[in-house]
Structure formats: C-alpha cells, structure tokens
Design a protein around this motif. Structure first.
Motif, PDB file in Angstrom:
ATOM      1  N   GLU A  85     -40.442  26.340  65.726  1.00 47.33           N
ATOM      2  CA  GLU A  85     -40.320  25.067  65.025  1.00 47.33           C
ATOM      3  C   GLU A  85     -41.670  24.677  64.408  1.00 47.33           C
ATOM      4  O   GLU A  85     -41.747  24.244  63.260  1.00 47.33           O
ATOM      5  CB  GLU A  85     -39.869  23.960  65.986  1.00 47.33           C
ATOM      6  CG  GLU A  85     -38.553  24.250  66.694  1.00 47.33           C
ATOM      7  CD  GLU A  85     -38.736  24.900  68.033  1.00 47.33           C
ATOM      8  OE1 GLU A  85     -37.873  24.713  68.913  1.00 47.33           O
ATOM      9  OE2 GLU A  85     -39.764  25.587  68.214  1.00 47.33           O
ATOM     10  N   SER A  86     -42.725  24.851  65.197  1.00 50.45           N
ATOM     11  CA  SER A  86     -44.068  24.524  64.721  1.00 50.45           C
ATOM     12  C   SER A  86     -44.505  25.459  63.596  1.00 50.45           C
ATOM     13  O   SER A  86     -45.007  25.014  62.559  1.00 50.45           O
ATOM     14  CB  SER A  86     -45.064  24.620  65.887  1.00 50.45           C
ATOM     15  OG  SER A  86     -46.396  24.561  65.416  1.00 50.45           O
ATOM     16  N   TYR A  87     -44.289  26.753  63.786  1.00 50.94           N
ATOM     17  CA  TYR A  87     -44.753  27.729  62.798  1.00 50.94           C
ATOM     18  C   TYR A  87     -44.086  27.518  61.442  1.00 50.94           C
ATOM     19  O   TYR A  87     -44.750  27.502  60.384  1.00 50.94           O
ATOM     20  CB  TYR A  87     -44.466  29.160  63.285  1.00 50.94           C
ATOM     21  CG  TYR A  87     -45.131  29.522  64.594  1.00 50.94           C
ATOM     22  CD1 TYR A  87     -46.143  28.736  65.138  1.00 50.94           C
ATOM     23  CD2 TYR A  87     -44.737  30.649  65.305  1.00 50.94           C
ATOM     24  CE1 TYR A  87     -46.747  29.067  66.337  1.00 50.94           C
ATOM     25  CE2 TYR A  87     -45.337  30.994  66.510  1.00 50.94           C
ATOM     26  CZ  TYR A  87     -46.338  30.193  67.022  1.00 50.94           C
ATOM     27  OH  TYR A  87     -46.926  30.533  68.209  1.00 50.94           O
ATOM     28  N   PHE A  88     -42.759  27.335  61.451  1.00 54.91           N
ATOM     29  CA  PHE A  88     -42.048  27.190  60.185  1.00 54.91           C
ATOM     30  C   PHE A  88     -42.314  25.839  59.536  1.00 54.91           C
ATOM     31  O   PHE A  88     -42.245  25.714  58.305  1.00 54.91           O
ATOM     32  CB  PHE A  88     -40.546  27.412  60.387  1.00 54.91           C
ATOM     33  CG  PHE A  88     -40.158  28.860  60.397  1.00 54.91           C
ATOM     34  CD1 PHE A  88     -40.144  29.594  59.221  1.00 54.91           C
ATOM     35  CD2 PHE A  88     -39.828  29.504  61.581  1.00 54.91           C
ATOM     36  CE1 PHE A  88     -39.800  30.936  59.219  1.00 54.91           C
ATOM     37  CE2 PHE A  88     -39.485  30.851  61.591  1.00 54.91           C
ATOM     38  CZ  PHE A  88     -39.474  31.569  60.405  1.00 54.91           C
ATOM     39  N   THR A  89     -42.609  24.832  60.338  1.00 54.60           N
ATOM     40  CA  THR A  89     -42.977  23.543  59.749  1.00 54.60           C
ATOM     41  C   THR A  89     -44.270  23.684  58.969  1.00 54.60           C
ATOM     42  O   THR A  89     -44.388  23.210  57.836  1.00 54.60           O
ATOM     43  CB  THR A  89     -43.140  22.469  60.845  1.00 54.60           C
ATOM     44  OG1 THR A  89     -41.896  22.277  61.514  1.00 54.60           O
ATOM     45  CG2 THR A  89     -43.579  21.138  60.236  1.00 54.60           C
ATOM     46  N   TRP A  90     -45.254  24.347  59.561  1.00 55.40           N
ATOM     47  CA  TRP A  90     -46.533  24.505  58.863  1.00 55.40           C
ATOM     48  C   TRP A  90     -46.384  25.417  57.641  1.00 55.40           C
ATOM     49  O   TRP A  90     -46.901  25.106  56.565  1.00 55.40           O
ATOM     50  CB  TRP A  90     -47.597  25.076  59.800  1.00 55.40           C
ATOM     51  CG  TRP A  90     -48.962  25.034  59.165  1.00 55.40           C
ATOM     52  CD1 TRP A  90     -49.858  24.016  59.215  1.00 55.40           C
ATOM     53  CD2 TRP A  90     -49.550  26.061  58.330  1.00 55.40           C
ATOM     54  NE1 TRP A  90     -50.981  24.327  58.470  1.00 55.40           N
ATOM     55  CE2 TRP A  90     -50.816  25.567  57.920  1.00 55.40           C
ATOM     56  CE3 TRP A  90     -49.135  27.312  57.901  1.00 55.40           C
ATOM     57  CZ2 TRP A  90     -51.673  26.314  57.105  1.00 55.40           C
ATOM     58  CZ3 TRP A  90     -49.979  28.052  57.086  1.00 55.40           C
ATOM     59  CH2 TRP A  90     -51.227  27.555  56.701  1.00 55.40           C
ATOM     60  N   MET A  91     -45.688  26.523  57.798  1.00 54.13           N
ATOM     61  CA  MET A  91     -45.555  27.467  56.679  1.00 54.13           C
ATOM     62  C   MET A  91     -44.810  26.839  55.506  1.00 54.13           C
ATOM     63  O   MET A  91     -45.220  26.981  54.344  1.00 54.13           O
ATOM     64  CB  MET A  91     -44.857  28.747  57.148  1.00 54.13           C
ATOM     65  CG  MET A  91     -45.722  29.630  58.023  1.00 54.13           C
ATOM     66  SD  MET A  91     -44.977  31.252  58.391  1.00 54.13           S
ATOM     67  CE  MET A  91     -43.647  30.783  59.489  1.00 54.13           C
ATOM     68  N   SER A  92     -43.711  26.145  55.787  1.00 57.04           N
ATOM     69  CA  SER A  92     -42.969  25.499  54.703  1.00 57.04           C
ATOM     70  C   SER A  92     -43.798  24.370  54.088  1.00 57.04           C
ATOM     71  O   SER A  92     -43.752  24.150  52.875  1.00 57.04           O
ATOM     72  CB  SER A  92     -41.632  24.951  55.214  1.00 57.04           C
ATOM     73  OG  SER A  92     -41.824  24.002  56.253  1.00 57.04           O
ATOM     74  N   GLY A  93     -44.584  23.669  54.922  1.00 53.29           N
ATOM     75  CA  GLY A  93     -45.445  22.611  54.399  1.00 53.29           C
ATOM     76  C   GLY A  93     -46.530  23.156  53.495  1.00 53.29           C
ATOM     77  O   GLY A  93     -46.827  22.579  52.444  1.00 53.29           O
TER      78      GLY A  93
END
Length: 405
Positions: A85-93
């Motif tokens: 959840e954290s990784y994809f939030t940062w990458m998409s951001g």
C-alpha cells in the motif's frame, strides 16, 4: 497537439485515481494498526511473550488479536505483510508529480518571478529536495534525539517550517504545497521501505533460524510508524490544496502550510489518546479550530496588500492571442458572476475554489482550466446556467490552441 492535451488530462486523471485508491489502503491500515496498538490490554492467561490483546467486533463476527513485541515462540505458517500500500502510493504519487509538474514545468512548476531557472534544473531541484529531506530526517532519527519522541518531533517541526518557506522561494505556490506534501510522503514511504519492513524481516529471519530476535528492531519500527501516523493528515491537506488557490496562492502560504502540520498533529493526538484509553482531550479540537481560523485570515487579508496583478510568462502568451479580447468578454459575461471577488449569483457567497475570473490576468492564468472545462467539455458553467453557446465554446478552444502553437 490538441489530442495529446486531452490524452494527457485523462492520463493524469487515471493516475490520480490510482494514487487515491492506494493512499486510502495505506492510510486505512496505518490508522487501524496505531489504534489497535494503543488499545492493547495486558490480561492474565495470555501466551508467553504476548504484550497485549484486543477483542473487536466487525462484519458480524468477533476478532481476538494478540501482539508480540518481539516475536511468537514459533513462526506462523501464514504471515501478512503490510507494505505494498505504501510503495504503490508513493510510486503513483511520483508518477503524478511527473505528469503534472515535470511535463508541465513551464506552467505549474516554474515561476520566473520566484526563481527563473530552466525546466531540467527545476526538475532536478524537485527530485533532489525529496532525497535530501529523507537523509536529514533519517540522520535525526538515528541520533540521540530518537530516545525522546516528543523532543524529536519538536526539532522536526522547525525544519518543516523552513522547508515550507524554502519551497515557496523555489517554485509556484501550487507546486510548493505539492512538494511539501511529496517531501513528507517520501519520508513516510521511505520509513516503510528502508526501516520498518527491513527490521521486521530481520526479526522473521532470526525466528526462522531459531535465534532470539533483538527487541530494538521492533522499537525502531514502532517509532517510525508513529511518525507516519502524525504526518498523514497534513499530507492529505497538502495533496488536496492544488484545488484551492486560497491555500497556496497567497502571501503567507508557507505559514499556512506550517500551521496545517500543527492541526494534523492535534487531531491525531486526540484520536491516539482516546484509542489508548487515556481520556478525551477535547481541547485539541478547539485549538485546531483556532488555527484554521488563523489560516483563513492569512489567506484573505494579505491579498489586499499584494498590489496590482502581474501576469506570468505563460499568461502573457494567452493575453497576446488575437482571440483573447473576445474570450475575456465571454468568460467575464458567462463565468464572473460566480468567479469574482464578490459573486453576484444567488446562493454563491464565496468564489468557488478561490478561482477568480474577473480580470484579464486571472482569465489568462486559468487558460488551461477554462479550455478543458468550458471549451473541450461542458463542465462549466454548471448545467450551463449562464447560457454559454457552442460558438463561444469553439472560440475558447481556438484561443487556447492558437496560444499553445
């Protein structure tokens, strides 16, 4: 070129949607586990090594949850990790940052009146600041300050204020707020990727190998998780702020951003205290309300002192178009009854989203939004209440596309 602009807008929308979805998942799990951790109770009869337990009811059933500060006696067959959840939030951001602010650096990232640099230089400053922010934060967390969470947070706050001030002297107001949010979110995600998950992996490896895990890894991970918990609400505000010019496009925008961090901490303090069953500090809501009123004042009163509007270089390009005079008259005739300092439309008491379209400069500065919402689509005016015609919409399209060429 015109089809490209539309495609790019949809790409931005799609990535933004993904970013919101993953952020909801990350924030939800973060808030849940902090609340769970604070609500754990030590009872008799618990297994050896268990720190506390909690009984919860949800979805028609009961859940019995136990926490081990270090690790259970043996490794369970199935272990759920909360990290993607954290990784994809940062990458998409970051992808969204690239789509909006890097690809549109001349419009959204660079303000020559603030710092006149080339697009590559502005992008390098942007990326470098995110890396530098993590390095500074991590060094502070590895110092003796880490032994006192409150003291560490008191040291970090002036640094955040300085960063907020610095961003407003590097980029546009909108980009400054977004970058302060990205700066903080990078710290949060790096906490998960570089500290929390690796520490948990060390504990799991020791358990599998039959070694007794060192409790320091769990303590460090818990501290970083607590920091993430307190930083979440300010990040949400900063990410939403790009829709509200009253937040980012005012004289004291960096002060507003700094106060938002205090509001976020106050609100989280209330919920964390309640979840820990240590009382109900209702005063936090009063303090947060006072700070928000100060923010409202800071966003409006100084506007009367800033002097005459000066168009940005991109706005000047739209003002020089042969269609500008006709488009300006259309916008002021069809839109300014709401988008004005004192809206004349019944029921509209404040300028929607702080977007004013009652001057030449204001119309030119919002050219892209006007093009997309009133030219290429019929989103504005709502329900076409002011009766904008097809010809007028076509004129807006012609104006924007001519200027872009």
């Amino acid at each position: 070129m015109n089809d490209y602009a539309i495609f790019w807008e949809w790409l931005s929308f799609g990535v933004r949607w993904l970013h919101v979805i993953t952020a909801i998942a990350w924030i939800g799990s973060s808030f849940y586990f902090i609340a769970l951790d604070l609500g754990l109770v030590k009872r008799e009869g618990m297994p050896e090594g268990a720190h506390g337990e909690e009984w919860q009811v949800h979805g028609g059933g009961f859940y019995h949850i136990q926490k081990y500060l270090v690790a259970p006696a043996r490794m369970p067959e199935h272990l759920t990790w909360f990290k993607w959840e954290s990784y994809f939030t940062w990458m998409s951001g970051f992808f969204l940052l690239a789509i909006v602010y890097y690809a549109g650096a001349d419009l959204y990232l660079i303000d020559p009146n603030v710092l006149d640099v080339s697009q590559p230089v502005a992008i390098l400053i942007s990326m470098g600041s995110l890396v530098l922010g993590w390095l500074i934060y991590d060094q502070l967390c590895c110092s003796k300050l880490a032994n006192n969470d409150t003291l560490l947070m008191l040291v970090l706050f002036p640094i955040l204020v300085l960063i907020a001030w610095g961003y407003t002297h590097l980029f546009t107001g909108r980009a400054a707020f977004l970058h302060l949010g990205a700066f903080t979110a990078t710290i949060m995600s790096a906490n998960v990727f570089l500290i929390i998950i690796p520490n948990q992996k060390i504990v799991v490896a020791d358990l599998i190998a039959g070694r007794k895990p060192d409790p320091k890894y769990g303590k460090i991970a818990k501290t970083r998780s607590l920091h993430n918990n307190y930083l979440t609400l300010p990040v949400i505000f900063l990410m939403l702020s790009n829709h509200y010019p009253l937040a980012y496009a005012t004289e004291f925008n960096w002060v507003i951003a700094s106060l938002v961090f205090l509001i976020g901490v106050l609100i989280r303090h209330y919920f964390n205290t309640v979840h820990a069953r240590k009382g109900n500090p209702h005063w936090t809501w009063g303090a947060a309300a006072v700070l928000f009123i100060i923010i409202m004042w800071l966003s409006t009163v100084p506007s009367a002192l800033t002097g005459e509007e000066k168009p940005s270089p991109s706005a000047e390009r739209f003002m020089q178009s042969t269609h500008f005079a006709a488009v300006r008259d259309t916008v002021m005739g069809r839109c300014s009854m709401c988008h004005a300092a004192e809206p004349a439309w019944d029921g509209i008491h404040f300028t929607p989203k702080g977007v004013r379209l009652d001057t030449d400069v204001a119309v030119a500065e919002h050219a892209r939004e006007i093009y997309l919402q009133a030219g290429r689509s019929h989103a504005m005016p709502p329900a076409n209440v002011s009766g904008i015609t097809k010809e007028e919409r076509a004129l807006i399209v012609a104006w924007f596309e001519e200027a872009m060429k």
